[in-house]
Design an enzyme around this catalytic site. Structure first.
Site, PDB file in Angstrom:
ATOM      1  N   ASP A  25       1.256   2.470   3.563  1.00  0.00           N
ATOM      2  CA  ASP A  25       0.416   3.657   3.359  1.00  0.00           C
ATOM      3  C   ASP A  25       1.272   4.914   3.473  1.00  0.00           C
ATOM      4  O   ASP A  25       0.793   5.967   3.922  1.00  0.00           O
ATOM      5  CB  ASP A  25      -0.768   3.707   4.332  1.00  0.00           C
ATOM      6  CG  ASP A  25      -1.831   4.705   3.884  1.00  0.00           C
ATOM      7  OD1 ASP A  25      -1.790   5.151   2.724  1.00  0.00           O
ATOM      8  OD2 ASP A  25      -2.700   5.053   4.707  1.00  0.00           O
ATOM      9  N   HIS A  50       1.717   5.282  -1.703  1.00  0.00           N
ATOM     10  CA  HIS A  50       1.377   6.467  -2.495  1.00  0.00           C
ATOM     11  C   HIS A  50       2.665   7.081  -3.018  1.00  0.00           C
ATOM     12  O   HIS A  50       3.513   7.505  -2.237  1.00  0.00           O
ATOM     13  CB  HIS A  50       0.634   7.494  -1.639  1.00  0.00           C
ATOM     14  CG  HIS A  50      -0.666   6.966  -1.111  1.00  0.00           C
ATOM     15  ND1 HIS A  50      -1.851   7.096  -1.804  1.00  0.00           N
ATOM     16  CD2 HIS A  50      -0.953   6.269   0.017  1.00  0.00           C
ATOM     17  CE1 HIS A  50      -2.815   6.517  -1.109  1.00  0.00           C
ATOM     18  NE2 HIS A  50      -2.304   6.000  -0.002  1.00  0.00           N
ATOM     19  N   HIS A  90       0.875  -1.193   0.000  1.00  0.00           N
ATOM     20  CA  HIS A  90       0.000   0.000   0.000  1.00  0.00           C
ATOM     21  C   HIS A  90       0.900   1.227   0.000  1.00  0.00           C
ATOM     22  O   HIS A  90       1.444   1.614   1.028  1.00  0.00           O
ATOM     23  CB  HIS A  90      -0.903   0.009   1.238  1.00  0.00           C
ATOM     24  CG  HIS A  90      -1.883   1.142   1.243  1.00  0.00           C
ATOM     25  ND1 HIS A  90      -3.208   0.983   1.589  1.00  0.00           N
ATOM     26  CD2 HIS A  90      -1.748   2.463   0.948  1.00  0.00           C
ATOM     27  CE1 HIS A  90      -3.839   2.142   1.511  1.00  0.00           C
ATOM     28  NE2 HIS A  90      -2.966   3.064   1.133  1.00  0.00           N
ATOM     29  N   HIS A 126     -10.479   1.438   1.326  1.00  0.00           N
ATOM     30  CA  HIS A 126     -10.254   2.354   2.446  1.00  0.00           C
ATOM     31  C   HIS A 126     -11.538   2.337   3.266  1.00  0.00           C
ATOM     32  O   HIS A 126     -12.508   2.994   2.914  1.00  0.00           O
ATOM     33  CB  HIS A 126      -9.929   3.771   1.953  1.00  0.00           C
ATOM     34  CG  HIS A 126      -9.639   4.726   3.071  1.00  0.00           C
ATOM     35  ND1 HIS A 126      -8.445   5.403   3.193  1.00  0.00           N
ATOM     36  CD2 HIS A 126     -10.381   5.095   4.154  1.00  0.00           C
ATOM     37  CE1 HIS A 126      -8.466   6.149   4.290  1.00  0.00           C
ATOM     38  NE2 HIS A 126      -9.638   5.989   4.887  1.00  0.00           N
ATOM     39  N   LYS A 153      -8.902  -0.187  -6.313  1.00  0.00           N
ATOM     40  CA  LYS A 153      -8.982   0.442  -4.990  1.00  0.00           C
ATOM     41  C   LYS A 153     -10.274   1.245  -4.857  1.00  0.00           C
ATOM     42  O   LYS A 153     -10.573   2.101  -5.681  1.00  0.00           O
ATOM     43  CB  LYS A 153      -7.780   1.377  -4.788  1.00  0.00           C
ATOM     44  CG  LYS A 153      -7.823   2.219  -3.514  1.00  0.00           C
ATOM     45  CD  LYS A 153      -7.606   1.413  -2.247  1.00  0.00           C
ATOM     46  CE  LYS A 153      -7.744   2.241  -0.971  1.00  0.00           C
ATOM     47  NZ  LYS A 153      -6.581   3.030  -0.624  1.00  0.00           N
ATOM     48  N   HIS A 201      -4.915  -0.756   5.696  1.00  0.00           N
ATOM     49  CA  HIS A 201      -4.445  -0.070   6.914  1.00  0.00           C
ATOM     50  C   HIS A 201      -5.388  -0.209   8.102  1.00  0.00           C
ATOM     51  O   HIS A 201      -5.888   0.783   8.632  1.00  0.00           O
ATOM     52  CB  HIS A 201      -4.148   1.413   6.632  1.00  0.00           C
ATOM     53  CG  HIS A 201      -5.154   2.121   5.749  1.00  0.00           C
ATOM     54  ND1 HIS A 201      -6.496   2.184   6.040  1.00  0.00           N
ATOM     55  CD2 HIS A 201      -4.999   2.788   4.572  1.00  0.00           C
ATOM     56  CE1 HIS A 201      -7.112   2.856   5.093  1.00  0.00           C
ATOM     57  NE2 HIS A 201      -6.225   3.232   4.187  1.00  0.00           N
TER      58      HIS A 201
HETATM   59 ZN   LIG Z   1      -3.439   5.035   1.441  1.00  0.00          ZN
END
Ligand SMILES: [Zn+2]
Length: 341
Positions: free
Chosen positions: A244, A18, A16, A138, A99, A172
């Protein structure tokens, strides 16, 4: 007890991540690709990645920024209720997952799904089930900040029941209630971050305010943190590492209306090794940061040996490239483990 001085992690995976775009991508990309063998890249750019063209172009920019032939970016697209079966079939080999962001719950999720009604989501999720494409979620509502994940659990449950052949990854996870649900359904899996295993809300707001530890979902109570630690330390087979890591320009964190996101890419492996060592669980670290993800996603990463040594690592106060400046978690602190150069 034997005192371990070094430890090898084989082909670490961050499931995960970004990486953003443009100069920020050029800054943070190599900080992952230097030490990780692969990563699952989140699609929440502005605009989000929803087409094959955008996906291919973004992947190319990532590969150029990372410039490491032993790093594989695993791409995702941003869930839309109107993806057709034909589109998903065409893009299947280019992506590892789709996602799903509920509307407005985190950075660049303003085009997320506005209804979590199963019937609204059904056409896309049935196509994904048939094609064997996993769903990453999420999982937060727009309720009170400490309860958002807990309030989302019935939605996870109805997804798990309605789509038994769909692999659903609870991203997460941050609370002990999520762990109970994870155990209940075979098709639920989860990622855990470094910061949810290391911090509680006290570290953000218990003393001096620390905007660099502020994220969604917010880190929670000591018993939540302990439950997450146990899950990871025992390398529960349905759980994998997903940092994350979510970089934001320093001045958008240290301000009024500070952005949510914790930047951990350059410290993640050191912190995990320190934690697993403290608990005498180093033998489970490779499962947590690589082997579990390989099984869950059916992927084969490049071979990459990362040697951790028990020598102090002073975390830099920030990382910079051109006009970008990002402050990592634990900036200017000292970690007990470092990566051998
Ligand atoms: Zn994230």
């Amino acid at each position: 007890m034997k005192d371990t001085k070094s430890f090898i992690i084989n082909s670490p995976l961050d499931m995960h991540l970004h990486l953003r775009d443009v100069d920020m991508l050029k800054l943070v990309g190599p900080l992952t690709s230097n030490t990780f063998s692969g990563a699952l890249i989140m699609p929440n750019l502005l605009p989000p990645i929803t087409t094959k063209e955008a996906l291919t172009a973004y992947k190319k920019r990532i590969q150029e920024a990372c410039d490491d032939e032993k790093f594989k970016p695993h791409m995702t697209i941003f869930f839309q209720v109107d993806y057709s079966y034909e589109f998903l079939k065409e893009i299947k080999d280019e992506i590892i997952a789709v996602k799903l962001y509920p509307f407005g719950v985190t950075t660049n999720s303003e085009t997320g799904v506005s209804s979590m009604d199963v019937e609204v989501l059904r056409p896309t999720l049935e196509s994904m089930s048939k094609l064997g494409i996993p769903l990453c979620v999420h999982g937060e509502t727009k309720g009170f900040v400490m309860d958002r994940e807990k309030e989302f659990l019935p939605i996870y449950e109805s997804l798990a029941i309605n789509f038994p052949n769909l692999k659903i990854i609870m991203e997460h996870i941050s609370s002990k209630e999520s762990i109970e649900l994870l155990e209940k359904y075979d098709n639920l899996y989860a990622t855990i971050t470094v910061h949810h295993m290391m911090l509680t809300l006290d570290d953000i707001a218990g003393g001096m305010l620390n905007p660099h530890a502020f994220c969604k979902p917010i880190v929670k109570r000591p018993d939540d943190r302990q439950a997450l630690r146990e899950l990871a330390l025992n390398a529960h087979p349905k759980v994998m590492f997903g940092s994350d890591s979510a970089p934001h320009q320093k001045n958008t964190k240290e301000c009024h209306h500070g952005a949510a996101g914790v930047f951990t890419s350059p410290i993640a492996l050191q912190v995990l090794t320190q934690l697993f060592d403290e608990y005498g669980k180093l033998e489970n670290l490779n499962a947590f940061v690589s082997l579990n993800a390989q099984k869950i996603y059916d992927i084969k990463p490049y071979e990459k040996e990362i040697k951790l040594i028990k020598e102090y690592f002073e975390v830099p106060k920030s990382y910079t490239y051109k006009n970008e400046e990002v402050v990592p978690l634990f900036a200017e602190d000292t970690l007990a483990w470092s990566i051998e150069k």
